[in-house]
Design a protein around this motif. Structure first.
Motif, PDB file in Angstrom:
ATOM      1  N   SER A   6       0.801  -1.065   0.041  1.00 13.17           N
ATOM      2  CA  SER A   6       0.009   0.029   0.139  1.00 13.17           C
ATOM      3  C   SER A   6       0.900   1.365   0.132  1.00 13.17           C
ATOM      4  CB  SER A   6      -0.853  -0.081   1.312  1.00 13.17           C
ATOM      5  OG  SER A   6       0.071   0.290   2.405  1.00 13.17           O
ATOM      6  N   SER A   7       0.185   2.370  -0.093  1.00 11.76           N
ATOM      7  CA  SER A   7       1.004   3.519  -0.008  1.00 11.76           C
ATOM      8  C   SER A   7       1.661   4.030   1.165  1.00 11.76           C
ATOM      9  CB  SER A   7       0.025   4.857  -0.646  1.00 11.76           C
ATOM     10  OG  SER A   7      -1.052   4.963   0.182  1.00 11.76           O
ATOM     11  N   GLY A   8       0.831   3.385   2.305  1.00 13.55           N
ATOM     12  CA  GLY A   8       1.433   3.445   3.541  1.00 13.55           C
ATOM     13  C   GLY A   8       2.701   2.868   3.868  1.00 13.55           C
ATOM     14  N   ASP A   9       2.895   1.706   3.146  1.00 11.36           N
ATOM     15  CA  ASP A   9       4.194   0.812   3.331  1.00 11.36           C
ATOM     16  C   ASP A   9       5.182   1.697   2.755  1.00 11.36           C
ATOM     17  OD1 ASP A   9       2.997  -1.275   4.655  1.00 11.36           O
ATOM     18  OD2 ASP A   9       2.482  -2.138   2.883  1.00 11.36           O
ATOM     19  N   MET A  10       4.846   2.202   1.427  1.00 10.01           N
ATOM     20  CA  MET A  10       5.917   3.085   0.598  1.00 10.01           C
ATOM     21  C   MET A  10       6.335   4.230   1.483  1.00 10.01           C
ATOM     22  SD  MET A  10       6.581   1.266  -1.898  1.00 10.01           S
ATOM     23  CE  MET A  10       7.259   2.485  -3.291  1.00 10.01           C
ATOM     24  N   LEU A  11       5.502   4.931   2.190  1.00  7.44           N
ATOM     25  CA  LEU A  11       5.690   5.980   3.010  1.00  7.44           C
ATOM     26  C   LEU A  11       6.681   5.719   4.120  1.00  7.44           C
ATOM     27  CD1 LEU A  11       5.092   8.908   3.629  1.00  7.44           C
ATOM     28  CD2 LEU A  11       3.425   8.320   4.841  1.00  7.44           C
ATOM     29  N   HIS A  12       6.220   4.693   4.702  1.00 13.11           N
ATOM     30  CA  HIS A  12       7.117   3.887   5.791  1.00 13.11           C
ATOM     31  C   HIS A  12       8.520   3.865   5.430  1.00 13.11           C
ATOM     32  CE1 HIS A  12       3.320   3.071   8.154  1.00 13.11           C
ATOM     33  NE2 HIS A  12       4.027   3.836   8.902  1.00 13.11           N
ATOM     34  N   TRP A  13       8.872   2.847   4.070  1.00 15.29           N
ATOM     35  CA  TRP A  13      10.000   2.734   3.762  1.00 15.29           C
ATOM     36  C   TRP A  13      10.902   4.189   3.326  1.00 15.29           C
ATOM     37  CZ3 TRP A  13       8.041  -1.162  -0.051  1.00 15.29           C
ATOM     38  CH2 TRP A  13       7.480  -2.569   0.714  1.00 15.29           C
ATOM     39  N   GLY A  14      10.185   5.103   2.585  1.00 16.10           N
ATOM     40  CA  GLY A  14      10.660   6.347   2.331  1.00 16.10           C
ATOM     41  C   GLY A  14      11.259   7.035   3.535  1.00 16.10           C
ATOM     42  N   VAL A  15      10.644   7.047   4.360  1.00 15.67           N
ATOM     43  CA  VAL A  15      10.777   7.988   5.960  1.00 15.67           C
ATOM     44  C   VAL A  15      11.920   6.865   6.531  1.00 15.67           C
ATOM     45  CG1 VAL A  15      10.099   8.506   8.126  1.00 15.67           C
ATOM     46  CG2 VAL A  15       8.482   8.843   6.183  1.00 15.67           C
ATOM     47  N   GLY A  16      11.996   5.949   6.316  1.00 14.47           N
ATOM     48  CA  GLY A  16      13.175   5.130   7.104  1.00 14.47           C
ATOM     49  C   GLY A  16      14.279   5.460   6.218  1.00 14.47           C
ATOM     50  N   LEU A  17      14.377   5.035   4.929  1.00 17.69           N
ATOM     51  CA  LEU A  17      15.375   5.489   4.004  1.00 17.69           C
ATOM     52  C   LEU A  17      16.013   6.936   4.440  1.00 17.69           C
ATOM     53  CD1 LEU A  17      17.284   4.976   1.630  1.00 17.69           C
ATOM     54  CD2 LEU A  17      15.452   5.775   0.110  1.00 17.69           C
ATOM     55  N   LEU A  18      15.163   8.125   4.438  1.00 16.59           N
ATOM     56  CA  LEU A  18      15.529   9.361   4.825  1.00 16.59           C
ATOM     57  C   LEU A  18      16.059   9.417   6.104  1.00 16.59           C
ATOM     58  CD1 LEU A  18      12.563  11.473   3.414  1.00 16.59           C
ATOM     59  CD2 LEU A  18      14.809  11.361   2.395  1.00 16.59           C
ATOM     60  N   ILE A  19      15.727   8.788   6.967  1.00 20.88           N
ATOM     61  CA  ILE A  19      16.330   8.686   8.381  1.00 20.88           C
ATOM     62  C   ILE A  19      17.814   7.940   8.299  1.00 20.88           C
ATOM     63  CG2 ILE A  19      16.231   7.470  10.605  1.00 20.88           C
ATOM     64  CD1 ILE A  19      13.419   8.116  10.722  1.00 20.88           C
ATOM     65  N   VAL A  20      17.881   6.906   7.603  1.00 17.29           N
ATOM     66  CA  VAL A  20      19.144   6.380   7.373  1.00 17.29           C
ATOM     67  C   VAL A  20      20.199   7.182   6.769  1.00 17.29           C
ATOM     68  CG1 VAL A  20      20.351   4.339   6.245  1.00 17.29           C
ATOM     69  CG2 VAL A  20      18.380   3.905   7.522  1.00 17.29           C
ATOM     70  N   LEU A  21      19.788   7.923   5.653  1.00 17.13           N
ATOM     71  CA  LEU A  21      20.533   8.820   4.718  1.00 17.13           C
ATOM     72  C   LEU A  21      21.142   9.959   5.744  1.00 17.13           C
ATOM     73  CD1 LEU A  21      18.974   8.722   1.350  1.00 17.13           C
ATOM     74  CD2 LEU A  21      21.236   7.941   2.110  1.00 17.13           C
TER      75      LEU A  21
END
Length: 147
Positions: free
Chosen positions: A35-50
């Protein structure tokens, strides 16, 4: 050879079939869509790691200027290029000065200056063909070739 074929047949066909429960239907799990919620969680996680990565790089750059115990006691006073890859470097270590020959595969101590023999690094370098450092290097090389 027939024994190997028989063992292979037993391992791949008979053993897994013997461990399966006869007549029991295992319910299949429903396939979950992304879902789009899953994509949002992955994107936020990626931004935090970067962000953590770039913060660490920034911190390492800032800490790179801090000298570790005794690092301020060693510095390069001067240098002279002898060719494309060969250099002579005057290195100040504490109260000693080392004249080093540097090549791509090797570093040799050519001469050690101590006490009154040390070059005064506080003087501005003289402008001319034979500066003080160049004259000492030439003198050291003459002395080395004579001996």
């Amino acid at each position: 050879m027939p024994e190997k074929i028989m063992v292979a047949w037993l391992m791949f066909w008979w053993f897994p079939a013997s461990f399966a429960a006869p007549g029991v239907d295992v319910p299949k799990q429903a396939v979950r869509t992304i879902s789009s919620g899953d994509m949002l969680h992955w994107g936020v996680g990626l931004l935090i790691v970067l962000a953590v990565f770039f913060f660490c790089v920034w911190g390492m750059r800032k800490l790179g200027g801090i000298s570790v115990n005794g690092a301020e006691k060693m510095r390069i006073v001067g240098g002279l290029s002898l060719g494309m890859r060969e250099k002579v470097i005057l290195l100040q270590v504490g109260k000693k000065q080392l004249i080093l020959g540097v090549t791509p595969g090797r570093i040799d101590a050519l001469h050690v200056l101590e006490g009154e023999d040390c070059l005064n690094s506080n003087e501005p370098p003289s402008i001319g063909k034979d500066s003080g450092f160049a004259a000492i290097v030439k003198q050291a090389m003459k002395g080395r070739s004579d001996g």
